[in-house]
Design a protein around this motif. Sequence first.
Motif, PDB file in Angstrom:
ATOM      1  N   ARG A  79       0.840  -1.203   0.000  1.00  0.00           N
ATOM      2  CA  ARG A  79       0.000   0.000   0.000  1.00  0.00           C
ATOM      3  C   ARG A  79       0.877   1.257   0.000  1.00  0.00           C
ATOM      4  O   ARG A  79       0.607   2.209  -0.731  1.00  0.00           O
ATOM      5  CB  ARG A  79      -0.951   0.012   1.179  1.00  0.00           C
ATOM      6  CG  ARG A  79      -1.902   1.201   1.124  1.00  0.00           C
ATOM      7  CD  ARG A  79      -3.122   1.045   1.967  1.00  0.00           C
ATOM      8  NE  ARG A  79      -4.031   0.010   1.541  1.00  0.00           N
ATOM      9  CZ  ARG A  79      -4.921   0.125   0.552  1.00  0.00           C
ATOM     10  NH1 ARG A  79      -4.971   1.221  -0.154  1.00  0.00           N
ATOM     11  NH2 ARG A  79      -5.728  -0.866   0.252  1.00  0.00           N
ATOM     12  N   ALA A  80       1.944   1.267   0.803  1.00  0.00           N
ATOM     13  CA  ALA A  80       2.846   2.420   0.848  1.00  0.00           C
ATOM     14  C   ALA A  80       3.475   2.662  -0.524  1.00  0.00           C
ATOM     15  O   ALA A  80       3.606   3.810  -0.964  1.00  0.00           O
ATOM     16  CB  ALA A  80       3.925   2.204   1.909  1.00  0.00           C
ATOM     17  N   PHE A  81       3.874   1.574  -1.204  1.00  0.00           N
ATOM     18  CA  PHE A  81       4.437   1.722  -2.545  1.00  0.00           C
ATOM     19  C   PHE A  81       3.413   2.303  -3.512  1.00  0.00           C
ATOM     20  O   PHE A  81       3.693   3.257  -4.237  1.00  0.00           O
ATOM     21  CB  PHE A  81       4.947   0.374  -3.072  1.00  0.00           C
ATOM     22  CG  PHE A  81       5.215   0.420  -4.547  1.00  0.00           C
ATOM     23  CD1 PHE A  81       6.333   1.065  -5.039  1.00  0.00           C
ATOM     24  CD2 PHE A  81       4.323  -0.150  -5.447  1.00  0.00           C
ATOM     25  CE1 PHE A  81       6.568   1.143  -6.411  1.00  0.00           C
ATOM     26  CE2 PHE A  81       4.544  -0.079  -6.804  1.00  0.00           C
ATOM     27  CZ  PHE A  81       5.671   0.572  -7.294  1.00  0.00           C
ATOM     28  N   TYR A  82       2.209   1.744  -3.536  1.00  0.00           N
ATOM     29  CA  TYR A  82       1.192   2.211  -4.479  1.00  0.00           C
ATOM     30  C   TYR A  82       0.760   3.640  -4.192  1.00  0.00           C
ATOM     31  O   TYR A  82       0.461   4.391  -5.133  1.00  0.00           O
ATOM     32  CB  TYR A  82      -0.002   1.255  -4.513  1.00  0.00           C
ATOM     33  CG  TYR A  82       0.246   0.116  -5.459  1.00  0.00           C
ATOM     34  CD1 TYR A  82      -0.134   0.183  -6.791  1.00  0.00           C
ATOM     35  CD2 TYR A  82       0.911  -1.033  -5.034  1.00  0.00           C
ATOM     36  CE1 TYR A  82       0.131  -0.853  -7.671  1.00  0.00           C
ATOM     37  CE2 TYR A  82       1.174  -2.071  -5.903  1.00  0.00           C
ATOM     38  CZ  TYR A  82       0.782  -1.978  -7.224  1.00  0.00           C
ATOM     39  OH  TYR A  82       1.053  -3.000  -8.098  1.00  0.00           O
ATOM     40  N   GLU A  83       0.742   4.053  -2.947  1.00  0.00           N
ATOM     41  CA  GLU A  83       0.435   5.446  -2.635  1.00  0.00           C
ATOM     42  C   GLU A  83       1.449   6.372  -3.284  1.00  0.00           C
ATOM     43  O   GLU A  83       1.106   7.454  -3.749  1.00  0.00           O
ATOM     44  CB  GLU A  83       0.398   5.661  -1.118  1.00  0.00           C
ATOM     45  CG  GLU A  83      -0.846   5.082  -0.478  1.00  0.00           C
ATOM     46  CD  GLU A  83      -0.816   5.110   1.039  1.00  0.00           C
ATOM     47  OE1 GLU A  83       0.214   5.530   1.643  1.00  0.00           O
ATOM     48  OE2 GLU A  83      -1.816   4.687   1.641  1.00  0.00           O
ATOM     49  N   ARG A  84       2.700   5.943  -3.347  1.00  0.00           N
ATOM     50  CA  ARG A  84       3.728   6.738  -4.006  1.00  0.00           C
ATOM     51  C   ARG A  84       3.576   6.682  -5.533  1.00  0.00           C
ATOM     52  O   ARG A  84       3.634   7.695  -6.209  1.00  0.00           O
ATOM     53  CB  ARG A  84       5.116   6.215  -3.622  1.00  0.00           C
ATOM     54  CG  ARG A  84       5.561   6.538  -2.224  1.00  0.00           C
ATOM     55  CD  ARG A  84       6.837   5.736  -1.879  1.00  0.00           C
ATOM     56  NE  ARG A  84       7.532   6.226  -0.721  1.00  0.00           N
ATOM     57  CZ  ARG A  84       7.181   5.984   0.525  1.00  0.00           C
ATOM     58  NH1 ARG A  84       6.115   5.240   0.784  1.00  0.00           N
ATOM     59  NH2 ARG A  84       7.883   6.469   1.537  1.00  0.00           N
ATOM     60  N   ALA A  85       3.419   5.469  -6.054  1.00  0.00           N
ATOM     61  CA  ALA A  85       3.401   5.280  -7.502  1.00  0.00           C
ATOM     62  C   ALA A  85       2.207   5.955  -8.178  1.00  0.00           C
ATOM     63  O   ALA A  85       2.335   6.484  -9.284  1.00  0.00           O
ATOM     64  CB  ALA A  85       3.406   3.784  -7.835  1.00  0.00           C
ATOM     65  N   LEU A  86       1.067   5.950  -7.515  1.00  0.00           N
ATOM     66  CA  LEU A  86      -0.146   6.520  -8.117  1.00  0.00           C
ATOM     67  C   LEU A  86      -0.050   8.018  -8.345  1.00  0.00           C
ATOM     68  O   LEU A  86      -0.739   8.555  -9.206  1.00  0.00           O
ATOM     69  CB  LEU A  86      -1.361   6.206  -7.246  1.00  0.00           C
ATOM     70  CG  LEU A  86      -1.839   4.765  -7.301  1.00  0.00           C
ATOM     71  CD1 LEU A  86      -2.823   4.486  -6.169  1.00  0.00           C
ATOM     72  CD2 LEU A  86      -2.468   4.441  -8.658  1.00  0.00           C
ATOM     73  N   VAL A  87       0.796   8.694  -7.597  1.00  0.00           N
ATOM     74  CA  VAL A  87       0.925  10.146  -7.756  1.00  0.00           C
ATOM     75  C   VAL A  87       2.288  10.560  -8.311  1.00  0.00           C
ATOM     76  O   VAL A  87       2.552  11.751  -8.474  1.00  0.00           O
ATOM     77  CB  VAL A  87       0.660  10.876  -6.415  1.00  0.00           C
ATOM     78  CG1 VAL A  87      -0.772  10.626  -5.952  1.00  0.00           C
ATOM     79  CG2 VAL A  87       1.659  10.466  -5.350  1.00  0.00           C
ATOM     80  N   ASP A  88       3.120   9.602  -8.612  1.00  0.00           N
ATOM     81  CA  ASP A  88       4.456   9.915  -9.116  1.00  0.00           C
ATOM     82  C   ASP A  88       4.367  10.440 -10.551  1.00  0.00           C
ATOM     83  O   ASP A  88       3.724   9.813 -11.403  1.00  0.00           O
ATOM     84  CB  ASP A  88       5.337   8.659  -9.083  1.00  0.00           C
ATOM     85  CG  ASP A  88       6.749   8.971  -9.472  1.00  0.00           C
ATOM     86  OD1 ASP A  88       7.485   9.512  -8.626  1.00  0.00           O
ATOM     87  OD2 ASP A  88       7.121   8.702 -10.639  1.00  0.00           O
ATOM     88  N   PRO A  89       5.014  11.553 -10.855  1.00  0.00           N
ATOM     89  CA  PRO A  89       4.904  12.118 -12.204  1.00  0.00           C
ATOM     90  C   PRO A  89       5.447  11.212 -13.308  1.00  0.00           C
ATOM     91  O   PRO A  89       4.975  11.272 -14.443  1.00  0.00           O
ATOM     92  CB  PRO A  89       5.685  13.427 -12.127  1.00  0.00           C
ATOM     93  CG  PRO A  89       6.445  13.400 -10.849  1.00  0.00           C
ATOM     94  CD  PRO A  89       5.818  12.381  -9.958  1.00  0.00           C
ATOM     95  N   VAL A  90       6.389  10.363 -12.991  1.00  0.00           N
ATOM     96  CA  VAL A  90       6.946   9.455 -14.004  1.00  0.00           C
ATOM     97  C   VAL A  90       6.054   8.223 -14.190  1.00  0.00           C
ATOM     98  O   VAL A  90       5.898   7.727 -15.303  1.00  0.00           O
ATOM     99  CB  VAL A  90       8.389   9.032 -13.608  1.00  0.00           C
ATOM    100  CG1 VAL A  90       8.946   7.993 -14.569  1.00  0.00           C
ATOM    101  CG2 VAL A  90       9.300  10.253 -13.541  1.00  0.00           C
ATOM    102  N   ALA A  94      10.202   0.287 -19.672  1.00  0.00           N
ATOM    103  CA  ALA A  94      11.651   0.082 -19.610  1.00  0.00           C
ATOM    104  C   ALA A  94      12.361   1.405 -19.321  1.00  0.00           C
ATOM    105  O   ALA A  94      11.791   2.484 -19.436  1.00  0.00           O
ATOM    106  CB  ALA A  94      12.144  -0.520 -20.919  1.00  0.00           C
ATOM    107  N   GLY A  95      13.596   1.306 -18.946  1.00  0.00           N
ATOM    108  CA  GLY A  95      14.424   2.494 -18.751  1.00  0.00           C
ATOM    109  C   GLY A  95      14.042   3.305 -17.536  1.00  0.00           C
ATOM    110  O   GLY A  95      13.977   2.794 -16.418  1.00  0.00           O
ATOM    111  N   GLU A  96      13.761   4.590 -17.757  1.00  0.00           N
ATOM    112  CA  GLU A  96      13.498   5.533 -16.666  1.00  0.00           C
ATOM    113  C   GLU A  96      12.324   5.100 -15.791  1.00  0.00           C
ATOM    114  O   GLU A  96      12.379   5.216 -14.565  1.00  0.00           O
ATOM    115  CB  GLU A  96      13.222   6.924 -17.239  1.00  0.00           C
ATOM    116  CG  GLU A  96      12.890   7.946 -16.179  1.00  0.00           C
ATOM    117  CD  GLU A  96      12.376   9.265 -16.734  1.00  0.00           C
ATOM    118  OE1 GLU A  96      12.198  10.180 -15.921  1.00  0.00           O
ATOM    119  OE2 GLU A  96      12.127   9.361 -17.945  1.00  0.00           O
ATOM    120  N   LYS A  97      11.257   4.597 -16.396  1.00  0.00           N
ATOM    121  CA  LYS A  97      10.080   4.225 -15.610  1.00  0.00           C
ATOM    122  C   LYS A  97      10.360   3.020 -14.716  1.00  0.00           C
ATOM    123  O   LYS A  97       9.931   2.995 -13.567  1.00  0.00           O
ATOM    124  CB  LYS A  97       8.884   3.961 -16.521  1.00  0.00           C
ATOM    125  CG  LYS A  97       8.354   5.230 -17.147  1.00  0.00           C
ATOM    126  CD  LYS A  97       7.182   4.960 -18.044  1.00  0.00           C
ATOM    127  CE  LYS A  97       6.746   6.252 -18.716  1.00  0.00           C
ATOM    128  NZ  LYS A  97       5.686   6.008 -19.684  1.00  0.00           N
TER     129      LYS A  97
END
Length: 131
Positions: free
Chosen positions: A22-33, A85-88
């Motif tokens: 959950r902590a990871f997804y909270e970050r990923a869902l709002v991450d600009p990349v 791939a790559g940056e993402k």
Amino acid sequence: MTRPTDDRRDIADRADIDRLVRAFYERALVDPVLAAAFETLATIGLDGHLPVVGDFWEQILFRTTRYRGEFAMVHEALNRQHGLAGEKLARWLHLWCEAVDAEFAGPDAERAKAKAIAMAGALTRSWRPAT
């Protein structure tokens, strides 16, 4: 970046895995990349997805047999759709390790990061165009 607290403990059980995921997804869902790649999950909701991801990590860390998904195939499809791939992928790995470090410390926490690094490497190799 979230600073770890001194009271972190190791990942010990499924509840800890669920908290980490959950902590990871909270970050990923709002991450600009990464937000665009996670947009579908944000739309349909995480309630059905998070238990599957929890099953996956529980199998990786504690050798359970609940996970019934196709990790490589699912991520290959996501790569074709969103160019992971790559940056993402590097960003995904950074956010995962950041979530682990913010929540936990110990051998299983380190293993969660090491396994994610290994998975990212395997995905990168499988996504590389054939020469």
